[in-house]
Design a protein around this motif. Structure first.
Motif, short mmCIF file in Angstrom:
data_model
loop_
_atom_site.label_atom_id
_atom_site.label_comp_id
_atom_site.label_asym_id
_atom_site.label_seq_id
_atom_site.Cartn_x
_atom_site.Cartn_y
_atom_site.Cartn_z
N ARG A 23 0.71 -1.39 0.48
CA ARG A 23 0.02 -0.29 0.08
C ARG A 23 0.90 1.37 0.07
NH1 ARG A 23 -3.23 2.31 4.82
NH2 ARG A 23 -1.88 3.37 5.63
N PRO A 24 0.47 2.08 -0.74
CA PRO A 24 1.20 3.29 -0.61
C PRO A 24 1.40 3.89 0.99
CG PRO A 24 -0.80 4.04 -2.20
CD PRO A 24 -0.73 2.67 -1.49
N TRP A 27 0.59 10.26 -0.63
CA TRP A 27 0.41 10.93 -1.19
C TRP A 27 0.51 11.93 -1.96
CZ3 TRP A 27 -1.02 8.10 3.37
CH2 TRP A 27 -0.97 6.78 3.41
N ASP A 91 1.05 7.74 -6.00
CA ASP A 91 2.23 7.20 -4.73
C ASP A 91 3.31 7.99 -4.39
OD1 ASP A 91 3.13 5.95 -6.78
OD2 ASP A 91 2.66 3.90 -6.03
N GLY A 96 5.94 8.38 -10.31
CA GLY A 96 5.32 6.74 -9.61
C GLY A 96 3.47 6.38 -10.29
N ILE A 99 -3.55 6.16 -8.19
CA ILE A 99 -4.33 5.46 -7.97
C ILE A 99 -5.42 5.88 -7.67
CG2 ILE A 99 -5.34 5.56 -5.04
CD1 ILE A 99 -1.80 5.75 -4.61
#
Length: 128
Positions: A23-24, A27, A91, A96, A99
């Motif tokens: 999971r990130p 953000w 992310d 990156g 999301i």
């Protein structure tokens, strides 16, 4: 907001398999002048000569809603960003993985000297 292809797969893998999903841990909000779509193929605002950078964001979650817990303010444009039509959540501060993304309720032209802001509580991600 819609999830990107990458994060749709992460959610399904997390819920319906024993596959480990990373999971990130941070953000970042990005501005786009065209639809990023599920594959992040849209046009992000240029960082060349504009002072544009992705901005960090924190979320609070209640039920099926994640919303930005603080205001998000982009740097003053040192030259035109163009017309911002979409936003995305990544992310990473550069490159990156996309999301989630969404069209703005109204497009916004950002000229030299303008500041793009998202008030606290105005960036909502909902799962239905």
């Amino acid at each position: 907001m819609s999830f990107s292809n990458t994060f749709e797969t992460h959610v399904l893998s997390y819920v319906f398999t024993a596959t480990s999903v990373t999971r990130p841990t941070a953000w970042y909000v990005a501005l786009f002048t065209s639809n990023p779509a599920e594959d992040a193929s849209g046009t992000e605002v240029s960082t060349s000569g504009t002072a544009y950078v992705r901005k960090t964001v924190s979320f609070t979650v209640s039920g099926n809603l994640a919303t930005n817990s603080g205001a998000i303010e982009f740097p003053t444009a040192t030259s035109s960003f163009g017309t911002v039509t979409h936003i995305g959540v990544f992310d990473a501060s550069t490159s990156g993985n996309l999301i989630a993304y969404s069209a703005l309720s109204a497009s916004k032209a950002i000229a030299t000297g303008d500041v793009f802001r998202i008030p606290a509580g105005d960036l909502d991600i909902t799962l239905d």
